[in-house]
Design a protein around this motif. Structure first.
Motif, PDB file in Angstrom:
ATOM      1  N   PHE A   1       0.931  -1.032  -0.059  1.00 27.42           N
ATOM      2  CA  PHE A   1       0.082  -0.080   0.037  1.00 27.42           C
ATOM      3  C   PHE A   1       1.080   1.149   0.061  1.00 27.42           C
ATOM      4  CE2 PHE A   1      -3.853  -2.296   0.568  1.00 27.42           C
ATOM      5  CZ  PHE A   1      -3.345  -3.336   1.453  1.00 27.42           C
ATOM      6  N   THR A   2       0.135   2.283  -0.816  1.00 26.65           N
ATOM      7  CA  THR A   2       1.041   3.619  -0.614  1.00 26.65           C
ATOM      8  C   THR A   2       1.349   4.096   0.810  1.00 26.65           C
ATOM      9  OG1 THR A   2      -0.068   4.095  -2.708  1.00 26.65           O
ATOM     10  CG2 THR A   2       1.152   5.955  -1.669  1.00 26.65           C
TER      11      THR A   2
ATOM     12  N   THR B   1       1.791   6.535   3.816  1.00 26.97           N
ATOM     13  CA  THR B   1       1.216   7.911   4.188  1.00 26.97           C
ATOM     14  C   THR B   1       2.219   8.569   5.030  1.00 26.97           C
ATOM     15  OG1 THR B   1      -1.030   7.091   3.974  1.00 26.97           O
ATOM     16  CG2 THR B   1      -0.601   9.383   5.054  1.00 26.97           C
TER      17      THR B   1
ATOM     18  N   GLU C   1      -8.486   9.319   9.142  1.00 26.67           N
ATOM     19  CA  GLU C   1      -7.144   8.648   8.557  1.00 26.67           C
ATOM     20  C   GLU C   1      -6.556   7.547   9.608  1.00 26.67           C
ATOM     21  OE1 GLU C   1      -3.939  11.043   7.144  1.00 26.67           O
ATOM     22  OE2 GLU C   1      -5.102  12.977   7.618  1.00 26.67           O
TER      23      GLU C   1
ATOM     24  N   ASP D   1     -11.923  10.374   0.304  1.00 25.59           N
ATOM     25  CA  ASP D   1     -10.345   9.907   0.465  1.00 25.59           C
ATOM     26  C   ASP D   1     -10.142   8.537  -0.619  1.00 25.59           C
ATOM     27  OD1 ASP D   1      -8.309   8.964   1.164  1.00 25.59           O
ATOM     28  OD2 ASP D   1      -8.775   8.566   3.380  1.00 25.59           O
TER      29      ASP D   1
ATOM     30  N   GLN E   1      -7.365   7.343  -1.148  1.00 27.24           N
ATOM     31  CA  GLN E   1      -6.586   6.361  -0.717  1.00 27.24           C
ATOM     32  C   GLN E   1      -7.298   5.151   0.178  1.00 27.24           C
ATOM     33  OE1 GLN E   1      -3.037   6.077  -0.749  1.00 27.24           O
ATOM     34  NE2 GLN E   1      -3.632   4.143  -0.336  1.00 27.24           N
TER      35      GLN E   1
ATOM     36  N   SER F   1      -9.007   3.083  -2.575  1.00 24.26           N
ATOM     37  CA  SER F   1      -7.956   2.229  -3.347  1.00 24.26           C
ATOM     38  C   SER F   1      -7.581   0.987  -2.332  1.00 24.26           C
ATOM     39  CB  SER F   1      -6.804   3.036  -3.434  1.00 24.26           C
ATOM     40  OG  SER F   1      -5.833   2.110  -4.086  1.00 24.26           O
ATOM     41  N   ASP F   2      -7.253   1.471  -0.865  1.00 21.67           N
ATOM     42  CA  ASP F   2      -6.939   0.337   0.160  1.00 21.67           C
ATOM     43  C   ASP F   2      -8.049  -0.873   0.156  1.00 21.67           C
ATOM     44  OD1 ASP F   2      -4.469   1.466   0.293  1.00 21.67           O
ATOM     45  OD2 ASP F   2      -4.714   2.633   2.284  1.00 21.67           O
TER      46      ASP F   2
ATOM     47  N   ALA G   1     -11.786   5.156  -6.437  1.00 16.71           N
ATOM     48  CA  ALA G   1     -10.326   5.746  -6.271  1.00 16.71           C
ATOM     49  C   ALA G   1      -9.633   6.390  -7.089  1.00 16.71           C
ATOM     50  CB  ALA G   1      -9.415   4.694  -5.815  1.00 16.71           C
TER      51      ALA G   1
ATOM     52  N   ARG H   1      -3.193   8.006  -9.708  1.00 18.93           N
ATOM     53  CA  ARG H   1      -2.927   7.049  -8.835  1.00 18.93           C
ATOM     54  C   ARG H   1      -2.250   5.821  -9.492  1.00 18.93           C
ATOM     55  NH1 ARG H   1      -4.057   8.144  -3.660  1.00 18.93           N
ATOM     56  NH2 ARG H   1      -3.897   5.747  -3.196  1.00 18.93           N
TER      57      ARG H   1
ATOM     58  N   THR I   1      -2.923   2.444  -7.977  1.00 23.96           N
ATOM     59  CA  THR I   1      -4.145   1.890  -8.127  1.00 23.96           C
ATOM     60  C   THR I   1      -4.454   1.317  -9.467  1.00 23.96           C
ATOM     61  OG1 THR I   1      -4.697   3.568  -6.632  1.00 23.96           O
ATOM     62  CG2 THR I   1      -6.611   2.559  -7.764  1.00 23.96           C
TER      63      THR I   1
END
Length: 461
Positions: A13-14, A16, A142, A174, A176, A179-180, A201, A208, A211
Motif C-alpha cells: 500500500f502507498t 502515508t 485517517e 479519500d 487512498q 484504493s486500500d 479511487a 494514482r 491503483t
C-alpha cells in the motif's frame, strides 16, 4: 507452472508520510534561539530536516515551555527525523516523548501507530496505537484507514474492511481509503468489488499509478487480460520507475500467450531491481517458449536471490521433468513442499515423479525413434518442439503418439472424400492445439492424447 505460473502482484500500500498526517495540526511555534532565525518549528514546513531539528529542540529542551508546545514540537521534529536516512528510530523516540507529555494527543498515537507499520515493527502494537487514537478521536478518518492497512497486512480482512467502511463514511472523497479497500477485496478474492473500489479511487484521483496496477491485477484474475495490460501501461506512464508495474504487465501478456512481450517487460523490471519473482516469471515465459536453457538460468538466479522461494522450485521441477531429469525434478518438488506444504501442484508433481522413477529409474531416458518401432511416429533425433521432446522422453506418450498416427492413417484410408477432408482438418487442429497449449497451466498432454485416440478408435469401429 501447473497452476502456479502466475503470482498475484498487488503491491504494498502507498505509504502515508508523517508530513501528510501532521499537516492538519496547524502548529507554529516561536523560536527563542537567534542562531536559528528564519526557521520555525512549523508543521508541514518545507525547511530541511537539518534546520527543523535544532529549531524544534529549542522549544523541546526548555522545561518552562507549556507541555502542549513541547509535545507539538516533538511531533514536528519526529516528522523531520522520519525524512532523514535512518531517522525512524529517533522519530519514534520523539513520538514516545510526546505521548508521555500529552497522553490524550490523538494525533501522536496515530502517528506512532503508522510509523510502527511503515518501519516494519510490531503490527499488534501499531493496531493498538491506532485504536487508542480512534478512542480519543472517533472522527479521525485517517486513523481508521491506517488501522485498516495494518489489519490487511495481518490478513484480518473483515476487520480491515470494517475500518475502511468507517474511513470512507467519515471522508467519502479519500481516494487512498477507496484504493486500500479495493486491494483488501482483491486479497479476499472478490475481484468485482475490488474493481468498483479502484474505479472510485481513480475517479477521485486519476493519477494514482499504484491503483491502476492493482486494478490491472484484478482484471487479470477475471481473465480480462487486455484491460490488465491497459491499466498497467497507464501505471507505467504515470510512474515508469516502479519495477512491479512492468512485472504485472508481463504477467498479463504471458496469460495472453504473448511471451515475447512478457519477457520484454520482465527485462525492464529486472533492470530496475533484481527480484526472485521477476526472474521466476521470466523463466516461466522462456519455458513456455521452449527456451529451456534460458528458463533454467533464470530459475537458478532466482534461487540465489531467495533460496526459500517455493514457486521457483516448483516451476524448475516442471522444467526438469520435461528434460527427463527425474531425480532433479523430484528434489525440487520436495523442496517446494518443505517451504510450502499446502502447494497442491508440488504435491501432485512429487507423486508423479515417484511413480515415474519407480517405473523408469532416475536416469534420463534414451531417445526413442520411429525406426526402432518403440517410439513415437516421428524421428526424435530431429525433434525441435518441446512437446515432441517430451513425447520422445516418455515411453507411454511415445506409444500414444504412434497409436494416434497409425489409427488416423487407417481411418483416413477408408474414409469418403468429404469425411477424409474433415478428418484431416480435425487432425491438424489437434496437432496445432497440442503444440501451442503444451506447458500452459492445467494442460494435461497425456489426457488430451488419450482422448484423441479414443475419438479415432470410435471412427474405426
Amino acid at each position: 507452472m501447473c497452476g502456479t505460473h502466475f503470482s498475484a502482484q498487488i503491491s504494498s500500500f502507498t505509504k502515508t508520510s508523517l508530513r501528510i498526517l501532521l499537516a492538519g495540526a496547524a502548529m507554529s511555534l516561536a523560536l527563542a534561539n537567534p542562531a536559528s532565525a528564519g526557521t520555525d518549528c512549523v508543521m508541514g514546513s518545507k525547511a530541511a530536516p537539518a534546520e527543523l531539528i535544532p529549531a524544534c529542540a529549542v522549544i523541546i529542551d526548555q522545561a518552562a515551555n507549556p507541555t502542549s508546545d513541547r509535545a507539538a514540537a516533538l511531533l514536528v521534529r519526529a516528522d523531520a527525523h522520519a525524512r532523514t536516512s535512518g531517522g525512524l528510530t529517533q522519530a519514534l523516540r520523539d513520538i514516545d516523548r510526546a505521548i508521555a507529555l500529552d497522553g490524550k494527543n490523538a494525533k501522536a498515537w496515530r502517528l506512532r501507530g503508522d510509523l510502527l507499520r511503515e518501519a516494519g515493527g510490531d503490527l499488534n502494537r501499531a493496531a493498538a496505537d491506532l485504536s487508542r487514537a480512534i478512542e480519543l478521536d472517533p472522527s479521525d478518518a485517517e486513523a481508521y484507514g491506517l488501522r485498516g492497512v495494518v489489519y490487511t497486512n495481518q490478513r484480518r480482512l473483515d476487520r480491515a474492511l470494517a475500518d475502511y467502511d468507517q474511513a470512507i463514511k467519515l471522508k467519502p472523497d479519500d481516494a487512498q481509503a477507496w484504493s486500500d479497500r479495493g486491494a483488501t477485496y482483491y486479497l479476499g478474492g472478490d475481484n468485482d468489488k475490488a474493481i468498483r473500489n479502484f474505479d472510485e479511487a481513480l475517479r477521485l484521483d486519476p493519477n494514482r499509478a499504484r491503483t491502476y496496477s492493482n486494478r490491472g491485477a484484478a482484471w487479470k484474475k477475471l481473465g480480462q487480460f487486455d484491460k490488465s495490460v491497459a491499466d498497467n501501461s497507464e501505471a507505467i506512464r504515470l510512474d515508469p520507475k516502479q519495477p512491479e508495474y512492468y512485472d504485472n504487465r508481463g504477467l498479463a501478456y504471458a496469460a495472453m500467450g504473448e511471451y515475447d512481450k512478457a519477457i520484454a517487460d520482465y527485462d525492464q523490471a529486472i533492470r530496475r531491481e533484481q527480484r526472485a519473482n521477476f526472474l521466476t516469471n521470466r523463466g516461466d515465459s522462456y519455458q513456455f517458449k521452449s527456451e529451456l536453457g534460458a528458463a533454467l538460468s533464470d530459475y537458478d538466479a532466482a534461487l540465489k536471490l531467495d533460496p526459500n522461494f517455493a514457486k521457483t522450485y516448483n516451476n524448475r521441477a516442471v522444467l526438469y521433468k520435461k528434460m527427463g531429469e527425474r531425480a532433479k525434478a523430484l528434489a525440487d518438488y520436495e523442496a517446494a513442499l518443505r517451504l510450502d506444504p499446502a502447494n497442491d501442484n508440488a504435491a501432485s508433481g512429487r507423486r508423479t515423479m515417484i511413480a515415474e522413477i519407480a517405473k523408469f529409474g532416475t536416469e534420463p531416458p534414451r531417445a526413442l525413434n520411429a525406426a526402432s518401432g518403440n517410439g513415437p511416429s516421428f524421428a526424435c533425433a530431429t525433434a525441435r518442439r518441446e512437446v515432441e521432446k517430451v513425447i520422445c522422453a516418455d515411453p507411454d506418450l511415445g506409444v500414444l503418439d504412434r497409436q494416434i498416427a497409425e489409427t488416423y492413417a487407417r481411418v483416413l484410408k477408408t474414409a469418403s472424400k468429404r469425411s477424409a477432408s474433415d478428418l484431416r482438418k480435425t487432425q491438424r487442429d489437434f496437432l496445432t492445439t497440442r503444440n501451442t497449449s503444451f506447458g500452459r497451466p492445467g494442460y494435461d498432454l497425456k489426457k488430451v492424447m488419450q482422448e484423441r485416440l479414443q475419438k479415432l478408435n470410435a471412427m474405426e469401429s
